[in-house]
Each structure stands twice: as structure tokens, then as C-alpha cells.
Design an enzyme around this catalytic site. Structure first.
Site, mmCIF file in Angstrom:
data_model
loop_
_atom_site.group_PDB
_atom_site.id
_atom_site.type_symbol
_atom_site.label_atom_id
_atom_site.label_comp_id
_atom_site.label_asym_id
_atom_site.label_seq_id
_atom_site.Cartn_x
_atom_site.Cartn_y
_atom_site.Cartn_z
ATOM 1 N N HIS A 120 -12.033 -24.575 18.712
ATOM 2 C CA HIS A 120 -11.724 -23.173 18.421
ATOM 3 C C HIS A 120 -10.683 -23.059 17.305
ATOM 4 O O HIS A 120 -9.775 -23.887 17.206
ATOM 5 C CB HIS A 120 -11.187 -22.512 19.694
ATOM 6 C CG HIS A 120 -10.975 -21.040 19.584
ATOM 7 N ND1 HIS A 120 -9.752 -20.480 19.323
ATOM 8 C CD2 HIS A 120 -11.851 -20.004 19.695
ATOM 9 C CE1 HIS A 120 -9.870 -19.160 19.301
ATOM 10 N NE2 HIS A 120 -11.133 -18.845 19.521
ATOM 11 N N SER A 323 -23.786 -24.781 30.749
ATOM 12 C CA SER A 323 -23.286 -23.816 29.778
ATOM 13 C C SER A 323 -24.123 -22.538 29.809
ATOM 14 O O SER A 323 -25.345 -22.588 29.973
ATOM 15 C CB SER A 323 -23.332 -24.415 28.375
ATOM 16 O OG SER A 323 -23.032 -23.418 27.424
HETATM 17 C C1 LIG Z 1 -12.183 -17.986 23.176
HETATM 18 C C2 LIG Z 1 -11.693 -19.364 23.036
HETATM 19 C C3 LIG Z 1 -10.344 -19.641 22.814
HETATM 20 C C4 LIG Z 1 -9.339 -18.569 22.580
HETATM 21 O O1 LIG Z 1 -9.160 -17.823 23.706
HETATM 22 P P1 LIG Z 1 -8.492 -16.372 23.605
HETATM 23 O O2 LIG Z 1 -8.447 -15.980 25.030
HETATM 24 O O3 LIG Z 1 -9.403 -15.545 22.754
HETATM 25 O O4 LIG Z 1 -7.154 -16.539 22.985
HETATM 26 C C5 LIG Z 1 -9.942 -20.947 22.774
HETATM 27 N N1 LIG Z 1 -10.818 -21.944 22.927
HETATM 28 C C6 LIG Z 1 -12.124 -21.725 23.144
HETATM 29 C C7 LIG Z 1 -13.043 -22.896 23.343
HETATM 30 C C8 LIG Z 1 -12.607 -20.435 23.183
HETATM 31 O O5 LIG Z 1 -13.922 -20.221 23.352
#
Ligand SMILES: *Cc1c(COP(=O)(O)O)cnc(C)c1O
Length: 378
Positions: A120, A323
Site C-alpha cells: 500500500h 480473498s
Molecule cells: C487500505 C489499506 C491500507 C490503508 O488503510 P487506511 O485505513 O485507508 O489508512 C493499508 N494497507 C492496505 C493493504 C490497505 O488495503
């Protein structure tokens, strides 16, 4: 003072917009099947959970008791004795990732953080904010980290205290890095377990894996040191939130005493949301394990339904094990815009969150994608 008519109309129009689009979501992982109506009365209070739920706080309007309960619940879910962990309700997955990376950097100030290309975007930001040395590792076609490239890069770096950032469900492909395999490879490379750190980013899948019959390794018993989960994704919440959890001894090293609030601070922000712990507390008590399992089973079945329907139409769609993210070739712009899809390079995905009780939204999307890709091929 009452609002002007103009402003009142503006609010009413926004209300109508929200009602109309309440269940729009098929490209992003936010569930919309929640009902926190019994908590609406708390909106009149300025709740604030600054500091640690485990200590006395001079600010009386806190929801620490509920936050403690939430953390207890997640400690059990992720297989760590409550007495050996500490965690808190965050603003979301990003903050939990930052918390984990912060703990890792305090433990290994010179350690390099290794994360895969499919990680991410929050992580690239976090390593800059925390000034952690980092290296990007290749990803396999299904979205898992490339284990050989990981080990090559660790060995080439000469780092004796690597920080492994594991995706427990990537954003685009829903891939789960095999932390069991990572630990075996590290051991073969001569690393003792205490020589390196593993953070698990389980933003979405953190609330799937504990509820399936054959989960990939993802919890503290499987070897993680910290984990971040989003509350507004699989669980569902009107306010973004999440859970960060870590081994207690790692948290103790970052704790600082604050006279102003007469407590210790271990969290990233100062004031913290006092409403979101209530929401999460409500969510975990409103549905027991079996009900959660059923809800998640439905999402997984819907995902498989979408894969099967795509494939029956000759479209190369797929999903990773456990998933709810279904990956398919990116359609043209009008289609992905019409359905508010997230796209990444040559791929788009749909996510079968729990508000898709029947397949109507999924079918409508698949019909459009199938027609579009057929047109493109013609
Ligand atoms: C959505 C996501 C995040 C970030 O999460 P937020 O709650 O939007 O800050 C981090 N890692 C992964 C794998 C995600 O899908």
C-alpha cells in the site's frame, strides 16, 4: 443560530446524495452493512481518548473501557495473551502501519525496511516520515512478495536487523505474503528470530483470515511482532478507524510520561477519537464469531461467483486464496468510472463487501466489463 436556507438546502442535498450512494461501493473495500443507530446519542459528547486506555486519565469523557475491551478482543483474535500485548484504536490502517514501523525502528534504528512493490502507498510515505532505510522488493504475479528477491536483497544489504513489512492481503490483488516461508528463509540465512522484525499489514484481510477454515499464517502465534487492521473496511464504520496491536515489550520502549494529561503516551497522535472505539466495541458485540464467519463466508462466495461468471465469459479473472478481491483486466475508462472502480496498471478489481447481499451490482458490473472487453477485442 439556525442555518440559512441556502446552507440547509446544501446539507439536505448532501443527505440525498449519501442515501442514493450508500451502497455504491464495489471497487473499494468499505463495507456498508452496518447499523450503529444505538450509538447516535453519543454524538453530543466531546469524547477524547488521548493517551493510554490502561491508565487513569483526567479527561473524563473518554471511552477507555470500551477501547480496552476492543483490544482484548483483537488480542484473542490474533492469538496473543492480553498481558503480553498493547494496542489502540487508530484512525485507520495507515496509522497502524506507522505505529508498527515506528516500533520496529526504535528496536532496530539502523535496520532496513523491506517491502514489496505491491505494498500500500502508505508505507513509502511512512518510511520517509520516520526516515527508515528501505528497499522495495519485487512481487510475484499474484501479488505476494518475491521471496527470492527478498532474501537476495537482505543478504546484499548486509543488514543484521532487517524489518520485514508483510502484506496480509495486498490492496490491489488481495495477496497474503507467506510469513511462515519468510521465517524459514530467514532462518536458513542465519538469522535468529529476535534479529529481525515482522509487521503485518492486514488492513482488509485481518478481518477475513481469522474466520476462514484454512487461513494463511497471519497472527502473533504465526510470528508477527505487530499488526494493523482497518475498522472501516471489512467491519464497516461511518468514521475511518482501525486497530494497531503489538508485542508489549516493544511498546514499552516508546512510552513517554506526559504531565499535562497525567498519563503515558504511546500513540502517534495526541487527541484520539473516542467515538470509534465505541463503534468497534459495538460491532464486535453485535455479531458473534459464528455470525461474522457467516457474513465473511458470504463475501467469499460472492467473490468466487464473480470469478466464475467472468471466466464463463472468457475473461481472465481470478482471486487469491481467502480473498474477496477479484482481479480482472482493466476495462475502458467509461466503465471503470461508471462503477467507481480502483484500477492499477493493466488490472481493475471488484471487492465483494458484505453489503452486496445479492449479485445484482456485481452482475451489472460484469455485464459492462464483458461487453467492453469484447468491443475492445473486436
Ligand atoms: C487500505 C489499506 C491500507 C490503508 O488503510 P487506511 O485505513 O485507508 O489508512 C493499508 N494497507 C492496505 C493493504 C490497505 O488495503
Amino acid at each position: 443560530m439556525p442555518l440559512s436556507i441556502e446552507n440547509q438546502n446544501k446539507l439536505d442535498a448532501f443527505w440525498a446524495h449519501c442515501v442514493k450512494n450508500q451502497y455504491f461501493n464495489i471497487g473499494y473495500p468499505e463495507s456498508a452493512d452496518f447499523d450503529y443507530g444505538s450509538l447516535e446519542r453519543f454524538m453530543r459528547f466531546s469524547l477524547n481518548n488521548c493517551g493510554d486506555w490502561g491508565e487513569y486519565c483526567n479527561y473524563l469523557l473518554n471511552s477507555f473501557e470500551f477501547e480496552k475491551d476492543v483490544i482484548k478482543h483483537f488480542a484473542q483474535l490474533y492469538r496473543i495473551p492480553f498481558s503480553q500485548c498493547w494496542g489502540y484504536v487508530t484512525n485507520g490502517g495507515t496509522e497502524g502501519n506507522m505505529f508498527g514501523c515506528y516500533l520496529a525502528r526504535e528496536l532496530f534504528p539502523d535496520g532496513t525496511l523491506f517491502y514489496s512493490r505491491d505494498t500500500h502507498y502508505s508505507v513509502a510515505k511512512i518510511v520517509r516520515l520516520l526516515r527508515i532505510k528501505s528497499q522495495v522488493v519485487d512481487a510475484l504475479p499474484n501479488g505476494e512478495i518475491d521471496y527470492q528477491d527478498l532474501m537476495r536483497k537482505i543478504e546484499a544489504s548486509g543488514d543484521r536487523h532487517p524489518i520485514l513489512f508483510a502484506n496480509l492481503g495486498t490492496t490491489v490483488k488481495g495477496a497474503v505474503d507467506d510469513i511462515g516461508r519468510m521465517q524459514r528463509l530467514m532462518s536458513q540465512a542465519g538469522f535468529a528470530r529476535e534479529d529481525y522484525y515482522i509487521h503485518g499489514d492486514a488492513a482488509l484481510s485481518g478481518m477475513i483470515l481469522p474466520f476462514v477454515d484454512q487461513p494463511q499464517p497471519h497472527n502473533f502465534a504465526d510470528g508477527i511482532d505487530s499488526i494493523s487492521v482497518s475498522g472501516h473496511k471489512m467491519i464497516g464504520s461511518p468514521i475511518p478507524c482501525g486497530i494497531a496491536l503489538a508485542r508489549k515489550k516493544l511498546v514499552d520502549q516508546i512510552s513517554v510520561e506526559i504531565d499535562y494529561i497525567a498519563a503515558h503516551d504511546k500513540t502517534i497522535t495526541g487527541s484520539r477519537n473516542g467515538h470509534t472505539p465505541l463503534l468497534l466495541w459495538y460491532a464486535i458485540h453485535a455479531a458473534d464469531f459464528e455470525e461474522q464467519k457467516k457474513r465473511i463466508g458470504h463475501c467469499l462466495a460472492m467473490a468466487q461467483y464473480a470469478v466464475d461468471r467472468f471466466q464463463a465469459c472468457g475473461i481472465d479473472a481470478w482471486r487469491n486464496k481467502n480473498s474477496i478481491t477479484v482481479v480482472f483486466p482493466c476495462p475502458s475508462e467509461d466503465v471503470w468510472k461508471k462503477h467507481c472502480l480502483a484500477t492499477s496498471g493493466q488490472y481493475a478489481h471488484l471487492i465483494t463487501t458484505a453489503h452486496h447481499l445479492d449479485s445484482s451490482r456485481i452482475d451489472a458490473l460484469i455485464d459492462d466489463v464483458v461487453a467492453d472487453l469484447a468491443e475492445e477485442a473486436a
